[in-house]
Write a protein that holds these residues in place. Structure first.
Motif: not given
Length: 279
Positions: A220-245
């Motif tokens: 319960t104390l920091p730092p947290r030991l769990f992480f949420r994992i995503t796919m990473g795309v280039r900054q600004g490429e919102k259309v591609w991000q939404r497609k993957l979402n």
């Protein structure tokens, strides 16, 4: 400035100012429409490797099939300069596994949550330990990746004095700290190891049947030991991000199946308990 640059820039600027007509679709010129171009480490098994045996390789194949295009890899060691020399250099369009909130990339929605784990002999006295504050860990030689979040918890609980540290940033083509940790544990050189679950779970499932993996969900104390994992795309490429979402949202059950089959410990969004499919 070369002669062709000025008219090219002027044309791009004019296009940006031109309003889109009704129903016009946004596109991302930098994202390939002919292949799912994946940025990956060639020696990062069980996540991914150039033999395409990792669970991120299988996930890439799954996503590419949904897009009806093939997978194409750009291989580069996942260390300093990885994003700069792959994604930002436009040699590829997606990193299949990236921690949520990292500023180097634009994150998709997360598609799984996992945590650091305690790995111990399955038939030993530590097999039921599920917190780093457990007195049973006192005096135990515990393997730990130097500088990783669990090291702070180990220091708080007086466990670092007996710990064995392994390198954090390495070129996996030449050095494999997590494999070394598991080999040492299996040989009895150490008594336990604290390892990121998406590495520990699949490796233990595949090659270390005498070990057991317990997610550290009760810290319960920091730092947290769990992480949420995503796919990473280039900054600004919102259309591609939404497609993957959209692909993640519509195919979450199949994604979970790929990860569970590999041995990845899957947790709820708050990192407090294992999902049913992962138990």
């Amino acid at each position: 400035m070369p002669a062709w640059v000025k008219p090219f820039c002027a044309a791009v600027f004019a296009a940006l100012l031109m309003p889109a007509g009704p129903g016009a679709a946004q596109t991302s010129d930098l994202v390939s429409h002919n292949a799912l171009r994946v940025c990956a480490d060639p020696a990062n098994f069980p996540m991914a490797d150039d033999k395409e045996q990792g669970y991120e390789n299988k996930l890439a194949e799954f996503i590419a099939a949904k897009l009806e295009i093939p997978v194409a890899y750009t291989w580069y060691p996942m260390a300093t300069g990885f994003i700069r020399n792959t994604l930002r250099a436009n040699k590829c369009d997606v990193v299949m596994g990236y921690a949520q909130g990292h500023e180097l990339v634009l994150n998709t929605n997360h598609y799984f949550t996992s945590a650091y784990t305690l790995v111990v002999p399955a038939d030993g006295p530590l097999s039921t330990v599920d917190t780093l504050s457990d007195p049973a860990l006192k005096g135990v030689k515990i393997g730990i990746i130097a500088g990783s979040p669990p090291a702070t918890h180990m220091a708080r609980n007086g466990l670092l004095g007996d710990a064995k540290a392994y390198n954090l940033v390495v070129d996996r083509r030449y050095e494999s700290p997590v494999i070394d940790m598991l080999d040492d544990l299996a040989a009895g050189t150490t008594g336990a190891a604290v390892i990121w679950g998406p590495l520990a779970g699949p490796l233990v499932k595949k090659d270390y049947p005498g070990l057991t993996v317990t997610p550290l969900t009760k810290e319960t104390l920091p730092p947290r030991l769990f992480f949420r994992i995503t796919m990473g795309v280039r900054q600004g490429e919102k259309v591609w991000q939404r497609k993957l979402n959209s692909l993640i949202r519509r195919n979450q059950a199949e994604i979970n199946e790929i990860l569970s089959e590999a041995g990845v410990p899957l947790l709820d969004d708050m990192g407090t308990q294992l999902l049913e499919a992962a138990k």
